[in-house]
Write a protein that holds these residues in place. Structure first.
Motif, mmCIF file in Angstrom:
data_model
loop_
_atom_site.group_PDB
_atom_site.id
_atom_site.type_symbol
_atom_site.label_atom_id
_atom_site.label_comp_id
_atom_site.label_asym_id
_atom_site.label_seq_id
_atom_site.Cartn_x
_atom_site.Cartn_y
_atom_site.Cartn_z
ATOM 1 N N SER A 33 33.820 47.636 -67.714
ATOM 2 C CA SER A 33 34.075 49.055 -68.501
ATOM 3 C C SER A 33 34.857 48.665 -69.624
ATOM 4 C CB SER A 33 35.016 49.873 -67.428
ATOM 5 O OG SER A 33 35.228 51.155 -68.145
ATOM 6 N N ILE A 34 35.938 47.744 -69.509
ATOM 7 C CA ILE A 34 36.825 47.350 -70.812
ATOM 8 C C ILE A 34 35.773 46.913 -72.002
ATOM 9 C CG2 ILE A 34 38.417 46.035 -71.586
ATOM 10 C CD1 ILE A 34 40.025 46.213 -68.905
ATOM 11 N N LEU A 35 34.904 45.858 -71.538
ATOM 12 C CA LEU A 35 34.082 45.168 -72.422
ATOM 13 C C LEU A 35 33.310 46.170 -73.167
ATOM 14 C CD1 LEU A 35 33.124 42.082 -70.606
ATOM 15 C CD2 LEU A 35 34.929 42.082 -72.333
ATOM 16 N N GLN A 36 32.358 47.066 -72.567
ATOM 17 C CA GLN A 36 31.712 47.815 -72.967
ATOM 18 C C GLN A 36 32.457 48.974 -73.809
ATOM 19 O OE1 GLN A 36 28.531 47.941 -72.866
ATOM 20 N NE2 GLN A 36 28.230 49.768 -74.034
ATOM 21 N N SER A 37 33.669 49.600 -73.148
ATOM 22 C CA SER A 37 34.516 50.281 -74.190
ATOM 23 C C SER A 37 35.079 49.811 -75.481
ATOM 24 C CB SER A 37 35.480 50.971 -73.262
ATOM 25 O OG SER A 37 35.191 51.370 -72.184
ATOM 26 N N ALA A 38 35.107 48.400 -75.450
ATOM 27 C CA ALA A 38 35.551 47.772 -76.624
ATOM 28 C C ALA A 38 34.290 47.663 -77.656
ATOM 29 C CB ALA A 38 36.017 46.430 -76.492
ATOM 30 N N ARG A 39 33.253 47.626 -77.216
ATOM 31 C CA ARG A 39 31.999 47.588 -78.137
ATOM 32 C C ARG A 39 31.897 48.913 -78.523
ATOM 33 N NH1 ARG A 39 29.651 43.628 -74.412
ATOM 34 N NH2 ARG A 39 28.752 45.314 -73.200
ATOM 35 N N GLU A 40 31.984 49.994 -77.793
ATOM 36 C CA GLU A 40 31.808 51.281 -78.122
ATOM 37 C C GLU A 40 33.013 52.061 -79.056
ATOM 38 O OE1 GLU A 40 28.956 52.867 -78.181
ATOM 39 O OE2 GLU A 40 27.942 51.379 -76.960
ATOM 40 N N GLY A 41 33.935 51.183 -79.079
ATOM 41 C CA GLY A 41 35.321 51.653 -79.899
ATOM 42 C C GLY A 41 35.956 52.646 -79.119
ATOM 43 N N LEU A 42 35.820 52.838 -77.717
ATOM 44 C CA LEU A 42 36.763 53.639 -76.944
ATOM 45 C C LEU A 42 38.076 52.983 -76.496
ATOM 46 C CD1 LEU A 42 33.817 55.024 -74.751
ATOM 47 C CD2 LEU A 42 35.221 56.424 -76.736
ATOM 48 N N TRP A 43 38.860 52.918 -77.502
ATOM 49 C CA TRP A 43 40.023 51.901 -77.206
ATOM 50 C C TRP A 43 41.081 52.810 -76.436
ATOM 51 C CZ3 TRP A 43 39.102 47.291 -78.374
ATOM 52 C CH2 TRP A 43 38.486 46.969 -79.471
ATOM 53 N N GLY A 44 40.965 53.932 -76.279
ATOM 54 C CA GLY A 44 41.685 54.759 -75.223
ATOM 55 C C GLY A 44 41.591 54.281 -73.845
ATOM 56 N N VAL A 45 40.010 54.093 -73.458
ATOM 57 C CA VAL A 45 39.775 53.689 -71.963
ATOM 58 C C VAL A 45 40.006 52.194 -71.669
ATOM 59 C CG1 VAL A 45 37.669 52.991 -70.801
ATOM 60 C CG2 VAL A 45 37.790 55.138 -72.041
ATOM 61 N N VAL A 46 39.914 51.380 -73.086
ATOM 62 C CA VAL A 46 40.500 49.784 -72.970
ATOM 63 C C VAL A 46 42.036 49.869 -72.377
ATOM 64 C CG1 VAL A 46 40.805 47.909 -73.930
ATOM 65 C CG2 VAL A 46 38.669 49.094 -74.212
ATOM 66 N N VAL A 47 42.641 50.890 -73.057
ATOM 67 C CA VAL A 47 44.342 50.946 -72.812
ATOM 68 C C VAL A 47 44.479 51.191 -71.839
ATOM 69 C CG1 VAL A 47 46.645 51.997 -73.572
ATOM 70 C CG2 VAL A 47 44.700 51.033 -75.215
ATOM 71 N N VAL A 48 43.834 52.289 -71.047
ATOM 72 C CA VAL A 48 44.191 52.948 -69.608
ATOM 73 C C VAL A 48 43.880 51.948 -68.689
ATOM 74 C CG1 VAL A 48 43.658 54.692 -68.043
ATOM 75 C CG2 VAL A 48 43.917 55.354 -70.484
ATOM 76 N N ASP A 49 42.888 51.163 -68.809
ATOM 77 C CA ASP A 49 42.445 50.455 -67.646
ATOM 78 C C ASP A 49 43.387 48.920 -67.737
ATOM 79 O OD1 ASP A 49 40.330 51.563 -67.099
ATOM 80 O OD2 ASP A 49 38.824 50.505 -68.002
ATOM 81 N N VAL A 50 43.601 48.627 -68.875
ATOM 82 C CA VAL A 50 44.486 47.634 -69.218
ATOM 83 C C VAL A 50 46.055 47.679 -68.495
ATOM 84 C CG1 VAL A 50 45.707 45.920 -70.621
ATOM 85 C CG2 VAL A 50 43.356 46.249 -71.047
ATOM 86 N N ILE A 51 46.653 48.918 -68.751
ATOM 87 C CA ILE A 51 47.922 49.193 -68.144
ATOM 88 C C ILE A 51 47.756 49.546 -66.842
ATOM 89 C CG2 ILE A 51 49.537 51.150 -68.237
ATOM 90 C CD1 ILE A 51 49.067 51.599 -71.298
ATOM 91 N N ALA A 52 46.679 50.217 -66.278
ATOM 92 C CA ALA A 52 46.359 50.425 -64.997
ATOM 93 C C ALA A 52 46.616 48.991 -63.964
ATOM 94 C CB ALA A 52 45.197 51.268 -64.683
ATOM 95 N N LEU A 53 45.615 47.853 -64.646
ATOM 96 C CA LEU A 53 45.642 46.978 -64.036
ATOM 97 C C LEU A 53 46.858 46.166 -63.969
ATOM 98 C CD1 LEU A 53 41.982 45.547 -65.016
ATOM 99 C CD2 LEU A 53 42.860 46.262 -62.765
ATOM 100 N N GLY A 54 47.401 46.184 -65.101
ATOM 101 C CA GLY A 54 48.884 45.422 -65.131
ATOM 102 C C GLY A 54 49.964 46.015 -64.200
ATOM 103 N N TRP A 55 49.726 47.383 -64.103
ATOM 104 C CA TRP A 55 50.683 47.990 -63.452
ATOM 105 C C TRP A 55 50.540 47.850 -61.665
ATOM 106 C CZ3 TRP A 55 52.063 54.095 -64.229
ATOM 107 C CH2 TRP A 55 53.516 54.329 -63.641
#
Length: 626
Positions: A33-55
């Motif tokens: 999801s992060i890779l695809q969102s980054a390609r599509e420019g959906l950086w909000g999804v990328v940030v949410v996923d990264v924060i969630a995984l880190g937390w």
């Protein structure tokens, strides 16, 4: 562990595994999801996923450092936040995240928080409905239908997998707990056999089915004969192992439809179901199984390289019987078992109605005896002892008990009953006081005569026995040398050193000792020289056939010769013929006791006899009272 504590334990265990599973599934789901969102420019999804995984990774690492409650709430907050963010970014496809939150809350922290989170999810859905709709292309993150389907499926698998795993683990823990609870409630933890609770349940069912089908069954009460001795001598570990081995042997001898239960200590119960339609055949079948059990338990048990002999006494009763319940059957089997034990152990006895009547009679006698001791309704008689010249030598105190209905109870019945019922100690102290009171009455008349009082091993082994004797003598101002304590050879079987030490303490007071029923016990002659003895009493069984029985003659002569060498006086009991008296006098016996010379009588009769002898001695120069 009680209910609430057990649920908390389950939740903590489930949450610990859940965090690990979510991390794995989250990585599998979030990375594409992060890779695809980054390609599509959906950086909000990328940030949410990264924060969630880190937390989530931080929660995993903080296990043991942060309380379970705090970590569980943070986990729910992560899930709620991810669902809310994805709804704003990609639309309704993220509803599955919000759906998981109340379900997980109910599982991890309870119903009330789950309801609040359910309402919060509903409010979030309503409020996000007012937000600008996301770009339709962003909902699936791609125009590629296959990729859209794959991403939606991954999110579905992620949430559904979390819920499925959590419910599955919960139910598995619940099933295990129920099994453990049933095991503790219905089975003996040491042997794994049914306990008394399950036994009574099965016995009740068998009673009903036996009555319905008109077929006889059997209940056996099995008691290990020497278990207490082994357990005390070798320790509880050896005793527990022996019980386990006995349980295995019992289980091997019965059918699957039968029951072997342990109801406590070294007591087992065997239920033999549906043996035969007629009583005689059922009794024969039960006898056959009981004999197999007796033989199996009579074989030595090997424990830790050593062999232990532990036979069994078995009581059997048959069912059904009109108007009986499970407790009645157990009582009958128990009564029969005690009959087998009383007959010499390592045997089998069947219940009869007369057994129950005897048990009830014994209970009545026990109750009446306790009352008789408390209310001082027993009395003493005194059997005189004479030397071979016919002079009064001493007297033995003998108990008598007359019941309220006027019937006399033999000492052969109520003395063993007192020992079994724990009444022998107060009974023995009462006898000791009676001897001292008799000495007081004699002293008041200027008379003196040694009195012998029987002391049971149980009474003698009381820790304060020496002090009790001392206090009683002082209270009644009695000369200790006038008190002779008669003990049996059975006293010497256990704790010899302690016994000798206590006898020496009493001898130091001036009290004298006599070995009663000498020759019938278990003592070694080597023990006698260690004890401060005054006399031996030859048991009546060696006197009754003298002088015609050559074996008895040899035994009596040996006892008299040994006593002479050891400086001990000898009293012969049960002298009933002149021939017996003449033989004993000719061979140096010091004193005679029996019906030939004097029957047991109340104290006034003894006082009259003693006074007459004193008067005769006073009139006859060169003689002296005993």
């Amino acid at each position: 562990m009680n209910g609430p504590d057990q649920i908390t334990h389950w939740r903590a265990a489930i949450f610990s595994r859940l965090v690990q599973v979510v991390l794995v599934l989250g990585l599998c789901t979030a990375i594409p999801s992060i890779l695809q969102s980054a390609r599509e420019g959906l950086w909000g999804v990328v940030v949410v996923d990264v924060i969630a995984l880190g937390w989530l990774a931080m929660l995993w690492r903080l296990e043991g450092l942060v309380s379970y409650q705090a970590r569980a709430l943070q986990f729910l907050l992560i899930t709620f936040a991810v669902g809310l963010a994805l709804m704003l970014q990609v639309g309704p496809v993220a509803h599955t995240y919000l759906l998981a939150v109340p379900c997980l809350a109910a599982l991890l922290v309870g119903l009330k928080p789950a309801i609040w989170l359910l309402l919060a999810g509903a409010v979030a859905i309503v409020l996000t409905g007012f937000a600008p709709a996301p770009d339709p292309a962003a909902v699936g993150l791609s125009d590629d239908a296959a990729l859209r389907a794959a991403i939606v499926a991954l999110n579905y698998l992620f949430i559904a997998g979390i819920l499925t795993f959590s419910c599955g683990v919960l139910l598995r823990h619940l099933a295990r707990s129920l099994a453990e609870g049933e095991q503790l409630a219905f089975y003996d933890p040491l042997t794994g056999l049914p306990n008394r609770r399950l036994l009574l349940d099965r016995l009740g069912n068998l009673l009903a089915s036996s009555e319905r089908q008109q077929v006889f069954s059997a209940v056996m009460f099995v008691d290990l004969d020497r278990f207490k001795t082994i357990n005390d001598a070798r320790g509880h570990a050896t005793g527990d192992t022996l019980l386990q081995l006995a349980a295995e042997r019992l289980s091997e001898l019965v059918r699957k439809s039968d029951t072997v239960a342990r109801i406590g200590g070294d007591e087992f119960v065997v239920i033999l179901a549906h043996l035969a339609p007629d009583l005689q055949a059922a009794g024969s079948a039960a006898q056959l199984v009981a004999e197999k059990i007796r033989a199996a338990l009579a074989r030595d048990f090997e424990i830790g390289g050593q062999f232990y002999a532990c036979s069994a006494s078995i009581g059997v009763t048959l069912l059904p019987k009109f108007g009986q319940n499970a407790d009645d059957l157990l009582r009958e089997a128990d009564t029969a078992m005690y009959r087998a034990k009383a007959a010499g152990r390592n045997g089998i006895a069947f219940f009869e109605a007369t057994m129950q009547a005897e048990v009830e009679r014994r209970l009545t006698l026990e109750h009446e005896l306790a009352q008789a001791i408390e209310q001082d309704r027993l009395h003493m008689v005194y059997q005189p002892q004479f030397d071979c010249q016919g002079r009064l030598h001493g007297a033995e105190l003998l108990m008598r008990w007359e019941r309220d209905d006027g019937g006399m109870v033999s000492p052969a019945i109520f003395i063993p009953l007192a020992e079994e019922a724990g009444l022998i100690v107060p009974l023995g102290m009462w006898a000791l006081r009676q001897a001292c009171l008799a000495q007081q009455r004699m002293a008041a008349q200027g008379l003196s005569l040694p009195l012998s009082v029987n002391v049971s091993p149980q009474q003698f082994r009381q820790a304060d026995f020496v002090q009790q004797v001392r206090n009683t003598l002082q209270e009644h101002a009695v000369e200790p040398a006038l008190l002779i304590l008669e003990v049996t050879e059975g006293l010497l079987v256990e704790k010899l050193e302690e016994t000798v030490a206590r006898m020496n303490e009493l001898a130091a007071l001036g009290v004298r000792f006599s070995i009663d029923d000498f020759g019938t016990g278990y003592s070694s002659l080597a023990y006698l020289k260690r004890m401060p003895l005054y006399e031996l009493k030859i048991d009546r069984s060696f006197i009754m056939d003298m002088p015609d029985d050559p074996n008895d003659v040899v035994i009596v002569q040996a006892i008299l010769a040994m006593a002479e060498q050891m400086g001990l006086r000898v009293v012969a009991e049960g002298v009933e013929t002149q021939a017996q008296a003449d033989f004993l006098a000719a061979h140096g016996c010091h004193a005679l006791q029996g019906y030939l010379l004097g029957r047991p009588a109340p104290l006034p009769a003894l006082l009259d006899l003693l006074a007459a002898q004193a008067a005769l001695s006073a009139r006859t120069p060169g003689t002296s009272p005993a």
